[in-house]
Write a protein that holds these residues in place. Structure first.
Motif, PDB file in Angstrom:
ATOM      1  N   ALA A   1       1.003  -1.302  -0.058  1.00 17.22           N
ATOM      2  CA  ALA A   1      -0.116  -0.220  -0.183  1.00 17.22           C
ATOM      3  C   ALA A   1       1.015   1.270  -0.155  1.00 17.22           C
ATOM      4  O   ALA A   1       1.943   1.236   0.718  1.00 17.22           O
ATOM      5  CB  ALA A   1      -1.113  -0.017   1.277  1.00 17.22           C
ATOM      6  N   ALA A   2       0.359   2.360  -0.800  1.00 12.42           N
ATOM      7  CA  ALA A   2       1.230   3.368  -0.798  1.00 12.42           C
ATOM      8  C   ALA A   2       1.061   4.359   0.514  1.00 12.42           C
ATOM      9  O   ALA A   2       0.059   3.828   1.397  1.00 12.42           O
ATOM     10  CB  ALA A   2       0.716   4.297  -1.927  1.00 12.42           C
ATOM     11  N   THR A   3       1.780   5.294   0.739  1.00 15.32           N
ATOM     12  CA  THR A   3       1.827   6.025   2.221  1.00 15.32           C
ATOM     13  C   THR A   3       0.388   6.945   1.879  1.00 15.32           C
ATOM     14  O   THR A   3       0.375   7.500   0.958  1.00 15.32           O
ATOM     15  CB  THR A   3       2.915   7.008   2.256  1.00 15.32           C
ATOM     16  OG1 THR A   3       3.905   6.274   1.596  1.00 15.32           O
ATOM     17  CG2 THR A   3       2.967   7.529   3.709  1.00 15.32           C
ATOM     18  N   PRO A   4      -0.575   6.690   2.837  1.00 19.27           N
ATOM     19  CA  PRO A   4      -1.641   7.559   2.579  1.00 19.27           C
ATOM     20  C   PRO A   4      -1.425   8.975   2.733  1.00 19.27           C
ATOM     21  O   PRO A   4      -0.462   9.535   3.573  1.00 19.27           O
ATOM     22  CB  PRO A   4      -2.426   7.133   3.985  1.00 19.27           C
ATOM     23  CG  PRO A   4      -1.668   5.868   4.594  1.00 19.27           C
ATOM     24  CD  PRO A   4      -0.450   6.077   4.066  1.00 19.27           C
ATOM     25  N   LEU A   5      -1.944   9.845   1.981  1.00 21.38           N
ATOM     26  CA  LEU A   5      -1.677  11.283   2.168  1.00 21.38           C
ATOM     27  C   LEU A   5      -2.559  11.932   3.204  1.00 21.38           C
ATOM     28  O   LEU A   5      -2.171  12.894   4.007  1.00 21.38           O
ATOM     29  CB  LEU A   5      -2.452  11.868   0.817  1.00 21.38           C
ATOM     30  CG  LEU A   5      -2.083  13.338   0.310  1.00 21.38           C
ATOM     31  CD1 LEU A   5      -0.574  13.312   0.161  1.00 21.38           C
ATOM     32  CD2 LEU A   5      -2.767  13.815  -0.892  1.00 21.38           C
ATOM     33  N   LEU A   6      -3.881  11.316   3.593  1.00 20.37           N
ATOM     34  CA  LEU A   6      -4.631  11.705   4.842  1.00 20.37           C
ATOM     35  C   LEU A   6      -4.631  10.777   5.768  1.00 20.37           C
ATOM     36  O   LEU A   6      -5.038   9.647   5.594  1.00 20.37           O
ATOM     37  CB  LEU A   6      -5.695  12.280   4.380  1.00 20.37           C
ATOM     38  CG  LEU A   6      -6.981  12.679   5.667  1.00 20.37           C
ATOM     39  CD1 LEU A   6      -6.344  13.921   6.226  1.00 20.37           C
ATOM     40  CD2 LEU A   6      -7.949  12.753   5.097  1.00 20.37           C
ATOM     41  N   VAL A   7      -4.240  10.912   7.116  1.00 26.62           N
ATOM     42  CA  VAL A   7      -4.737   9.822   8.218  1.00 26.62           C
ATOM     43  C   VAL A   7      -5.400  10.413   9.358  1.00 26.62           C
ATOM     44  O   VAL A   7      -4.989  11.848   9.798  1.00 26.62           O
ATOM     45  CB  VAL A   7      -3.313   9.393   8.841  1.00 26.62           C
ATOM     46  CG1 VAL A   7      -3.648   8.258   9.570  1.00 26.62           C
ATOM     47  CG2 VAL A   7      -2.588   8.649   7.428  1.00 26.62           C
ATOM     48  N   CYS A   8      -6.434  10.130   9.607  1.00 32.45           N
ATOM     49  CA  CYS A   8      -7.169  10.494  10.725  1.00 32.45           C
ATOM     50  C   CYS A   8      -7.331   9.722  11.638  1.00 32.45           C
ATOM     51  O   CYS A   8      -7.562   8.332  11.391  1.00 32.45           O
ATOM     52  CB  CYS A   8      -8.645  10.973  10.496  1.00 32.45           C
ATOM     53  SG  CYS A   8      -8.938  12.143   8.986  1.00 32.45           S
ATOM     54  N   SER A   9      -6.981   9.921  12.949  1.00 35.00           N
ATOM     55  CA  SER A   9      -6.837   8.912  13.920  1.00 35.00           C
ATOM     56  C   SER A   9      -7.829   9.298  15.206  1.00 35.00           C
ATOM     57  O   SER A   9      -7.153  10.448  15.746  1.00 35.00           O
ATOM     58  CB  SER A   9      -5.458   8.572  14.433  1.00 35.00           C
ATOM     59  OG  SER A   9      -4.704   8.710  13.555  1.00 35.00           O
ATOM     60  N   ASP A  10      -9.103   8.782  15.269  1.00 32.29           N
ATOM     61  CA  ASP A  10      -9.769   9.154  16.546  1.00 32.29           C
ATOM     62  C   ASP A  10      -9.940  10.315  16.545  1.00 32.29           C
ATOM     63  O   ASP A  10     -10.011  10.817  17.758  1.00 32.29           O
ATOM     64  CB  ASP A  10      -8.835   8.532  17.860  1.00 32.29           C
ATOM     65  CG  ASP A  10      -8.810   6.855  17.645  1.00 32.29           C
ATOM     66  OD1 ASP A  10      -9.974   6.309  17.308  1.00 32.29           O
ATOM     67  OD2 ASP A  10      -7.782   6.358  18.088  1.00 32.29           O
ATOM     68  N   ILE A  11     -10.471  10.985  15.689  1.00 33.42           N
ATOM     69  CA  ILE A  11     -10.685  12.588  15.764  1.00 33.42           C
ATOM     70  C   ILE A  11     -12.080  12.839  16.553  1.00 33.42           C
ATOM     71  O   ILE A  11     -12.913  12.004  16.139  1.00 33.42           O
ATOM     72  CB  ILE A  11     -10.537  13.488  14.634  1.00 33.42           C
ATOM     73  CG1 ILE A  11     -11.546  12.972  13.412  1.00 33.42           C
ATOM     74  CG2 ILE A  11      -9.307  13.608  14.130  1.00 33.42           C
ATOM     75  CD1 ILE A  11     -11.244  13.929  12.141  1.00 33.42           C
ATOM     76  N   ARG A  12     -12.099  13.873  17.198  1.00 30.98           N
ATOM     77  CA  ARG A  12     -13.167  13.800  18.478  1.00 30.98           C
ATOM     78  C   ARG A  12     -13.420  15.295  18.357  1.00 30.98           C
ATOM     79  O   ARG A  12     -12.704  16.405  18.463  1.00 30.98           O
ATOM     80  CB  ARG A  12     -12.772  13.369  19.471  1.00 30.98           C
ATOM     81  CG  ARG A  12     -13.921  13.146  20.547  1.00 30.98           C
ATOM     82  CD  ARG A  12     -13.428  12.413  21.813  1.00 30.98           C
ATOM     83  NE  ARG A  12     -14.778  12.256  22.665  1.00 30.98           N
ATOM     84  CZ  ARG A  12     -15.453  11.230  22.458  1.00 30.98           C
ATOM     85  NH1 ARG A  12     -15.666  10.290  21.571  1.00 30.98           N
ATOM     86  NH2 ARG A  12     -16.640  11.359  23.403  1.00 30.98           N
ATOM     87  N   LYS A  13     -15.079  15.647  18.211  1.00 33.15           N
ATOM     88  CA  LYS A  13     -15.369  16.966  18.497  1.00 33.15           C
ATOM     89  C   LYS A  13     -16.517  17.220  19.262  1.00 33.15           C
ATOM     90  O   LYS A  13     -17.742  16.525  18.854  1.00 33.15           O
ATOM     91  CB  LYS A  13     -15.530  17.728  17.199  1.00 33.15           C
ATOM     92  CG  LYS A  13     -15.836  19.327  17.391  1.00 33.15           C
ATOM     93  CD  LYS A  13     -14.594  20.327  17.691  1.00 33.15           C
ATOM     94  CE  LYS A  13     -14.913  21.494  18.261  1.00 33.15           C
ATOM     95  NZ  LYS A  13     -13.890  22.276  18.441  1.00 33.15           N
ATOM     96  N   THR A  14     -16.887  18.025  20.408  1.00 29.08           N
ATOM     97  CA  THR A  14     -17.963  17.524  21.163  1.00 29.08           C
ATOM     98  C   THR A  14     -18.620  19.402  21.113  1.00 29.08           C
ATOM     99  O   THR A  14     -17.563  20.278  21.330  1.00 29.08           O
ATOM    100  CB  THR A  14     -18.037  17.286  22.694  1.00 29.08           C
ATOM    101  OG1 THR A  14     -16.827  18.074  23.113  1.00 29.08           O
ATOM    102  CG2 THR A  14     -17.557  15.722  22.732  1.00 29.08           C
ATOM    103  N   TYR A  15     -19.679  19.418  21.473  1.00 31.38           N
ATOM    104  CA  TYR A  15     -20.306  20.764  21.563  1.00 31.38           C
ATOM    105  C   TYR A  15     -21.274  20.654  22.750  1.00 31.38           C
ATOM    106  O   TYR A  15     -22.324  20.140  22.353  1.00 31.38           O
ATOM    107  CB  TYR A  15     -21.132  21.287  20.218  1.00 31.38           C
ATOM    108  CG  TYR A  15     -20.315  21.801  19.062  1.00 31.38           C
ATOM    109  CD1 TYR A  15     -19.530  22.657  18.908  1.00 31.38           C
ATOM    110  CD2 TYR A  15     -20.333  20.839  17.928  1.00 31.38           C
ATOM    111  CE1 TYR A  15     -18.819  23.069  18.111  1.00 31.38           C
ATOM    112  CE2 TYR A  15     -19.713  21.178  16.747  1.00 31.38           C
ATOM    113  CZ  TYR A  15     -18.882  22.354  16.706  1.00 31.38           C
ATOM    114  OH  TYR A  15     -18.151  22.716  15.756  1.00 31.38           O
TER     115      TYR A  15
END
Ligand SMILES: Nc1ncnc2c1ncn2[C@@H]1O[C@H](COP(=O)(O)OP(=O)(O)O)[C@@H](O)[C@H]1O
Ligand SMILES: [Mg+2]
Lengths: 381, 316
Positions: B4-18
């Motif tokens: 697999a190629a290197t990912p351009l975007l990696v999101c790990s466990d992003i979280r946002k609360t209001y």
């Protein structure tokens, strides 16, 4: 560089809007003209007059008052007249002494400078004309009393003995070599400048709200542009609008109506600092209000209220000492004081340090508050 | 499988609360160069919030985003240089012209001089706005504004293009043009993150799809993979003339048929795999004496997958 790109867009948008073009470039100059013509006694010079006692002195004063385009104000004494001229309250003053002796030595008090000399010439002419007819009238009256030639000649001799001649003596007062008479528009124009610079800036704060509503502020933050740069750019844009407004009035009134703004350096510093204050106020309003139309009308209202309180809407003489103190809570009063100093008394930067310091303080406090409030609108929601 | 190629975007466990609301709930996914990744979910699912965190507009409350190896956050100007962001709501100056808008944002992404001029010209061409370049965008139609909105995100040829529901409120023709140009972009090696609540768009464009609901990615994979999660049930519409009931009875006996019903001159069959069992079903029907007028195979779509996973319809 990017901050300038953002500032540039603000100015570009302002000159795109036909309404703001009118209100920024045309309306203030129209007002300078209208107010100058209405309250500035048109183009008539302001003349003070000291009336001596005695029939001849009173008769001369009455005849001078009756002249067209010539409405002198009564002044108590020769010293007061000299002071008034020195302070710039009058372009010139006429001092008619009491009757007595056979020469009535009328003084014309003026300052140096070409326009003062013109005024002196006018007054000299007026005095000479009036004096000649007065003398003739006196002779005729005397002749009527003594109708035959011998007695008439004797009478003329006696008349010449008794009725005074006139001489016009110039007295110069100089307070400062740079002293300059105030034109009809000069101080009114300074009031217009601070009024409109502040008002245009405030109501222009609505542009910030639009950028927010249109999502372009937020989009800027998605580019490699820091929030600090966006804030600086918007502040510079607000500053640019204020400067454009101030310079339009300063340069326009100077070109079209001959308004004198004082020496370039201090005038430039006053304008720069006042524009910075206005830019801050604009940004603050644009950050605290969420609706652009509300901000526009609120800006006009606050701009007018601040101008009224700050002494930019009425002649300063009208303000009581209390009002004068209150007015100095606003940057307008400080800017106007500074203009008065450099325009009337030819002051330099050194003479207006306090005023400039206060304006700088206003600018810093308001800009910091505005930047903080604006950053908040950028980073929340 | 190749490496697999290197990912351009990696999101790990992003979280946002209001407050109490968890708008983004530990979302993780990655996108490879040249890949188009779709975030599919209904309104309020958390797509825009996720995207704003990835674009560095919003600070996450937790997790990590990396773009082209750089950490992304609101202060990360280097990571932002790799991203072209197209917001859901059109973000243009209406009182500036199309080219002025492009030049403005072009400068903000660091272009200048002839490069900026050239790119502006190219984007105007790409968005079909060359003839309207000097007109204020306030005079543009909705579709033209949408196209320019996207064009601005492309001005610096970003490595990662982020599109947040770019076709909302767009006429079908403009919509088609937009989808085609996104496709072309991905074929040129650009990674694309595409959010939508239109299932057809996700199906048509995206190499991989993350189904998002209530801030969580509930399933992820290629369209095929997602559909297989449903158990691979296909639907067959078979138009018939003549008596239908015997045909229904006969096909119901077949192993491959799960359910069958009779409609108005048509039968509807739920089968495990339509393609392999079609011949057997057709033969069975013909043997009962009915005549077949038409056959339609309906493979399960993302709509059905979504319904299956969340118990909700994708659109309200
Ligand atoms: N600034 C905010 N304050 C409070 N709630 C928000 C805010 N932004 C988004 N939300 C909530 O977060 C959830 C996700 O919103 P959003 O990311 O816009 O969803 P989508 O783009 O998928 O429609 C919604 O319930 C929305 O109401
Ligand atoms: Mg959204």
């Amino acid at each position: 560089m990017k901050a300038l790109t953002i500032a540039n867009v603000t100015l570009r948008r302002m000159v795109r809007d036909p309404l703001s073009l009118f209100f920024v470039f045309v309306f203030p100059l129209l007002l300078v003209l209208v107010i100058g013509a209405t309250f500035g006694d048109g183009f008539q010079p302001r003349i003070g007059i000291v009336e001596g006692n005695g029939p001849t002195a009173e008769a001369l004063a009455a005849r001078l008052r009756a002249l067209d385009g010539f409405t002198p104000r009564t002044v108590g004494s020769a010293n007061e007249a000299a002071d008034g001229v020195a302070r710039g309250a009058y372009e010139a003053a006429i001092v008619i002494p009491n009757d007595g002796g056979n020469m009535l030595a009328v003084q014309v008090v003026v300052r140096q400078g070409s326009s003062a000399r013109q005024i002196r010439t006018v007054i000299e002419g007026a005095v000479a004309t009036e004096a000649a007819s007065l003398r003739a009238a006196d002779v005729l009256v005397a002749e009527g009393l003594r109708p035959n030639l011998r007695t008439a000649l004797a009478t003329v001799d006696r008349v010449e003995e008794r009725v005074a001649g006139f001489s016009v003596v110039e007295r110069s007062v100089d307070d400062s070599p740079n002293e300059r008479p105030i034109g009809a528009f000069d101080l009114g124009a300074a009031q217009q400048l601070v009024l409109f610079t502040f008002l245009t800036s405030l109501s222009g704060g609505a542009a910030l709200i639009q950028s927010r509503q249109w999502g372009v502020s937020r989009r800027m933050l998605a580019t490699p542009t820091s929030a600090a740069t966006v804030i600086t750019g918007e502040a510079l844009g607000r500053f640019g609008v204020a400067i454009v407004q101030a310079l339009t009035i300063a340069v326009g009134s100077s070109l079209f109506f001959g308004v004198y703004w004082g020496p370039l350096l201090p005038a430039g510093i006053i304008i720069g600092l006042f524009a910075a204050v206005s830019a801050g106020a604009s940004m603050l309003l644009g950050s605290l209000v969420d609706n652009d139309q509300q901000a526009g009308s609120l800006g006009v209202f606050l701009g007018l209220a601040a101008a009224a309180l700050g002494g930019a809407m009425v002649p300063p003489e009208i303000f009581s000492p209390t009002m004068r103190n209150i007015s100095h809570l606003l940057p307008h009063a400080w800017a106007l004081d500074a203009f008065t100093e450099i325009v009337r008394r030819g002051g330099g930067v050194g003479d207006i340090l306090i005023e400039l310091g206060m304006l700088a303080l206003f600018a810093v406090v308001i800009l910091v508050a505005a930047a903080t409030a604006f950053r908040k609108t950028l980073t929340t929601s | 499988m190749e490496e697999a190629a290197t990912p351009l975007l990696v999101c790990s466990d992003i979280r946002k609360t209001y407050g109490d609301l968890v708008a983004v709930d530990d979302v993780s996914f990655h996108i490879l160069p040249g890949e188009t990744y779709g975030l599919l979910g209904p309104n309020g699912a958390g797509k825009t919030t996720t995207i704003n965190i990835i674009a560095g507009i919003l600070d996450a409350d937790g997790g990590e985003v990396r773009v082209a190896g750089q950490p992304m956050n609101p202060r990360a100007t280097r990571a932002k240089a790799a991203v072209g962001y197209v917001p859901q709501d059109i973000a243009l100056y209406p009182d500036l012209t199309a080219s002025e808008n492009l030049v403005f944002f072009g400068r903000l992404v660091g272009l200048s001089g002839t490069t900026l001029k050239e790119r502006t010209r190219e984007i105007l061409e790409l968005t079909g706005l060359t003839s309207r370049a000097e007109d204020r965008t306030a005079t543009f139609s909705g579709g033209m504004k949408r196209r320019l909105n996207i064009g601005i995100g492309l001005i610096h040829s970003p490595q990662l293009l982020i599109l947040d529901e770019p076709t909302v409120g767009v006429d079908p023709q403009s919509r088609n043009a937009i989808l085609e140009s996104v496709d072309a972009m991905a074929n040129n090696g650009m990674a694309v993150l595409y959010t939508t609540h239109y299932m057809e768009e996700a199906e048509r464009l995206c190499d991989r799809i993350g189904i998002i609901d209530d801030g969580k990615i509930v399933a992820e994979g290629t369209q095929r993979e997602l559909v297989e999660k449903l158990g691979g049930h296909d639907k067959l519409h078979i138009g018939i003339t003549g008596h239908g009931q015997p045909a229904v009875n006969a096909t119901a006996m077949l192993d491959c048929v799960i359910r069958v019903s009779l409609g108005d001159a048509a039968m509807e069959l739920i089968v495990s795999d339509a393609r392999s069992s079609l011949a057997e079903i057709v033969n069975t029907i013909v043997e009962t004496g009915a005549e077949i007028t038409g056959i339609e195979i309906e493979e399960p779509n993302l709509e059905a997958v979504f319904l299956h996973l969340t118990g909700k319809a994708l659109r309200d």
